[in-house]
Enzyme design. Sequence first.
Site, short mmCIF file in Angstrom:
data_model
loop_
_atom_site.label_atom_id
_atom_site.label_comp_id
_atom_site.label_asym_id
_atom_site.label_seq_id
_atom_site.Cartn_x
_atom_site.Cartn_y
_atom_site.Cartn_z
N ASP A 409 0.86 -1.18 0.00
CA ASP A 409 0.00 0.00 0.00
C ASP A 409 0.90 1.24 0.00
O ASP A 409 2.11 1.13 0.25
CB ASP A 409 -0.90 -0.04 1.24
CG ASP A 409 -1.79 1.19 1.35
OD1 ASP A 409 -2.29 1.63 0.30
OD2 ASP A 409 -1.95 1.70 2.46
N LYS A 410 0.32 2.39 -0.27
CA LYS A 410 1.13 3.62 -0.26
C LYS A 410 0.91 4.43 1.01
O LYS A 410 1.79 4.58 1.83
CB LYS A 410 0.81 4.49 -1.49
CG LYS A 410 1.66 5.77 -1.56
CD LYS A 410 1.23 6.68 -2.67
CE LYS A 410 -0.01 7.44 -2.30
NZ LYS A 410 0.22 8.44 -1.23
N THR A 411 -0.32 4.92 1.18
CA THR A 411 -0.60 5.82 2.30
C THR A 411 -0.50 5.08 3.62
O THR A 411 -1.18 4.09 3.86
CB THR A 411 -2.01 6.42 2.15
OG1 THR A 411 -2.11 7.07 0.89
CG2 THR A 411 -2.28 7.41 3.27
N LYS A 897 -7.05 -5.14 -5.04
CA LYS A 897 -5.75 -5.45 -4.45
C LYS A 897 -5.63 -6.94 -4.17
O LYS A 897 -4.62 -7.57 -4.47
CB LYS A 897 -5.55 -4.66 -3.15
CG LYS A 897 -5.41 -3.15 -3.34
CD LYS A 897 -5.19 -2.46 -2.00
CE LYS A 897 -5.02 -0.96 -2.17
NZ LYS A 897 -4.74 -0.29 -0.88
N ASN A 920 -8.42 -1.19 4.35
CA ASN A 920 -8.52 -1.44 2.92
C ASN A 920 -7.40 -2.35 2.40
O ASN A 920 -7.43 -2.75 1.24
CB ASN A 920 -8.48 -0.11 2.15
CG ASN A 920 -7.21 0.66 2.40
OD1 ASN A 920 -6.60 0.56 3.46
ND2 ASN A 920 -6.78 1.44 1.43
#
Length: 1266
Positions: A409-411, A897, A920
Amino acid sequence: MGNIFKRSNQQGPKFRTVVPNQTVEEEIKLKTHPNYGYRSNRIKTTKYSVLTFFPKNIFEQFHRFANLYFIFVVGLNWVPEIQAFGKEIAMIPVIFVLAVTAIKDGFEDFRRYRSDKKINGQNCRVYSREGRRYVKQHWSDVHPGDFIHLSCNEIIPADILLLKSSDPMGLCHLETSNLDGENNLKQRQIVSGFEFSNDFEISRFQYKLEVELPNSEIYKFRGYVEKQSKEKIPLSNENLLLRGCILKNTDFIEGIVVYAGHETKAMLNNRGPRYKRSKLERKINRDVIWCVILLLFLCFFCAIGSGIWLSNFNGLTDNTNYVPFIPFGDLDKFSPVYQGFIVFWTYIIIFQTVIPLPMYVSLELVKIAQVYFINNDKDVYHELSNKRLECRALNITEDLGQIEYIFSDKTGTLTENLMEFKTCTIGGVDYPHMPGDQESDFGSRMSIASMSRSSSIYENLPLEPALQRELSNMCLRSLDSVELTIPEHVKRVQEFFLLMAVCNTVVVSHHPHEDMMDESGFLSQPEFLKQASQSREEGLDRYNRLPEAATPPRSNKARGASLASLNSESDYQFTSSDGSIAGSSSQMSDSSLRTRYEAESPDELALVKAASTYGCRLIRRSPEKVTVWLPGDGEVEFEVLNILHFDSVRKRMSVIIKHPETEEITLYVKGADSSVLSVLDRRFKTNDGEEKAVRMKTEEHITEYAMKGLRTLCMAKRTLSPEVYKEWQKMHQEAEAALENRETQIIDSACRIEEELDLLGATGIEDRLQDGVPETIAKLRQAGINIWVLTGDKQETAIEIAYASKLFHKEQELVTLNSNTKEEAKDLIVHHIEQINLNRPSPTRNGEAPKEKEYALIIDGKTLAFALHDSASKKGFLNLTKKCNSVVCCRATPLQKGHVVKLVKEELKKLTLAIGDGANDVSMIQTADIGIGISGQEGMQAVMSSDFAIARFKYLERLLLVHGHWCYDRLSKFGAFMFYKSLMSVMLLFWYQFFSGFSGSLMLDSIYMMLLHLIFTSLPPIVNGIFDKDVSAEVLLEKPELYSVGQKGEMYTHWTFLMVLLDAVYQSAVLYFIAHLAYAEQNVGMWEYGTTIMTALILIILLHLGIETNSWTWIQWLVLIMSFLFFWMFAVISNAIFFTWDHPSNPYWVMENTISTPIHSCVVIISCVVALLPRLCIRAIQATVYPSVIMKVKQLEKELIDCDQLTTITTETTISAVGDSKPPDSARNGGNPQLNNLSADYRESVRQRHRLPSDQRVDGISPVRA
């Protein structure tokens, strides 16, 4: 009522009735109680009790095939004609394994028991009908229908329907991190519709509750309260307080229990520890099957040999006692076929250890120890959060050393998830807030400490002078849509900041929350209430004395004067108080009034703080009112008509408020740019006028923000006529009251009002990279790991983050997949594959392979959905990704994802790892072979679903490259060694059968055979599996390419078992036949002969392990030596005592006689040398002629040590010889030029490990200087 509500509600109606217990007669029988059948609040997560532990645990262990096999072998040994060992001795291995496993299971269950006891013993206040007040009771004594009283910061003991709150508006707030992992606060409200809602009394609550059956959906709750008039009051998730949550921002609440104990949503979501099978374990299980095949072959071979050997005595029919080894008293039993059948089962007992029973228990012990040392590694401990690495899956540690794909994931995973307002665009005008108009520097990653931790404003935000002027006189008149004297752009700016202040769910508090009721149920007067009224009046009066443009004084002069400088007469100042930024709270205070902001989202908090910095401050909030401080009017109260919360479908949040003077109704909307721009008014789409220009300019600014790596949000509004609002409100209320498909109807209703919007502008919020992310990604890519980033952010933002984190680099060519149809997506994929194949360089003239061009793939969510649509699209997408070095999926949903991870895992058959920090990310974390959760700002839900939990992304480097490599290397060698020593002992017995007429006779004492693998040789491989290191951690971090050893599975291949078998065959043959030839002419007994072989066997096994050991510690030496000494002492002592397990023979004084003869020592020494000499030679050849990459690095480190030692000795000479003109060169005088490429940190760590002097003068002239 008792704790006997055990009845299941899995079948029957969808709803059940809960009756308040205070309305039920006390004399009523238990089974006729209206709430009978519902579970009490006592929890029990243990598997056993004192009475059931032994039978239940043994029954569970018998479900394992290996245990059943050995129990069957023990049973065979009790058959007199088949018996091979002493019956009692044959039971020792099985009993030992079962006992060790039972002790481990019992200890784990005892820990669960203590945890249950602690939880059940917690206290809460339950309403007592007898005393007509709340009394203190244990959690375990709470039942559905009980009334509960809770204070601020108390943990909610059961699922409670909220009926009363200290908040005048009937609100309370929850921290749900214990349940869904979110640290941010959730708002709940009391059930409305009662005549006494504002003055709740338990005695007046006489209603029945109809609620849905217990389920695990924590975000959904349906039910209703039926009044005496048959009117139904609907219940929703907004009225339910879930077990495990913490009450916040509220003095106290009261409610009725609807679910308790194991029927609560928290317990229904408790999955317990995760168990997976590792890739190495699957290989070991495959080789166990080969062991079974080998066992059957040996047994059949020996059974046939027994029959053939016995058939040679067919002429001796008169007296079968002449047949060696086989005394028969009955001529009917003298049959080669019958004897072969009996001997077959005897050999099943003799050769049982070909399947290494202790290996499974030892493997668990090794993994538990490995997990302990991983958890306690100081280098993966995060001091700021006080969090260590946590291993939640105990049996897949070796998979950490074989990862080929990482999905991140990024955030919150790559970034801090600590948002800071950086810039905005309003009406097409850009208002940058970065010093010097510079881009956000992800490489420097400004310290978190630079952000304000103690106020409700940004103390480091460079203010825009133009915005300050346009907001300095913000008032209600300027927010009137019909006001003509104020420029349109100024009105748009002021509405933009009003939206930032009110369009959110930020919670505001002004004083500490204390309950008037103590923990025992008695009322008391909190100290702060005595001064609350006076303090509040003083605080509000101070607000009223503020000048128009009051904002906190600032020292930052980067972009012009602050608001304080524009209003020099202002004496208002903010004083700091404890709080936190962006994660969940921030505080503003003066001497008597303290304001605390707590938000569900870091983005919301960043916007509210930015608006507060410019003077538009959020003061108070309730479901019906929101109070804002405006520079021109002071404190202003808006009526909140509706709040349309954010959801993943709309990707927007809206609030509808009424102007306090003109009563104009306005809808304010904020959300993702794609979701807001798509619902703008037609004027912003078709006309060539000012509106379309504003939109075009805003889109340009949004793209610029995204390219700087900023997170963007769009802001819009709509003025609603009373008729339009009333019509919509009626439909919306029907949607909220619906019992079926309520969520879908609410979303549809929100979409109907969120249209024809007027664009206000957009914001850019920075979410900085975590420390060490670029370096970690660079190291992981050097290790040969493919890294994919799956994010829901804009494409431009994701690309910028990819460059900043070194996932992309400038030499890569970007391959972008954006399409609107399935056919277009398929054509794009085919086109890019063909283009990459055409661009592949041809070999050079000298035959060297040219450097291939690198590609990076970017795909958006819509195109990704097309690529995952069917098998053909999936195949094409995977072919394209294999040609790219990095992949970024933008605008990806949580479900996508998980599908991407599943696609790579199943189609490419690669070992995958997914890492994320939020709810998420749960889908991909659970789908991957290894899931890692980051305990960051988004809570603990990802952690609760993961196999491993870390505090920062940078710790992934050490977890994989160091611990992963070590665990894989150790367990690979451990498994091979366990097979080796089992096969070694079995093959020794096999060779003896050729000289014993295949009769099943043994030359080894059965007590030695049983203890060989359980005690004599068990500890050294376990200790090696825990402590052995092929290379140091510094080497593994310096040379990430060493990780490829695990990816290729080089330590344990398909040929490993065959090589182990051949080695065991050779060594056992050498040992047996050397002893056989040595004792051929000696007059010795079978036990003396066997004792010599057993002594040599144990020595060979231990020395073999020593050859395979890479690094030695004192504990390894100690265990190795003590293992042999224990055997030797055991043999001496046991043979000195007159007892035996193999009647009628007796090994009395055998060991003493054996060790007194020279031939014993000669046989042992010669056997060890001849058996192990080939292995020593092969290892020497591998290290010199065909060195592996590990051996090369170890040799390089040895050269470094030698070079440093030489440099230290000849420092002065070298300084005078080298001078200042020639650079250091390790290639001089035959040195290794690769030493020049080693980093200074690595060289220093080598010096420290080997206790070499670290001298700056030496580094200055050292031939290994970087």
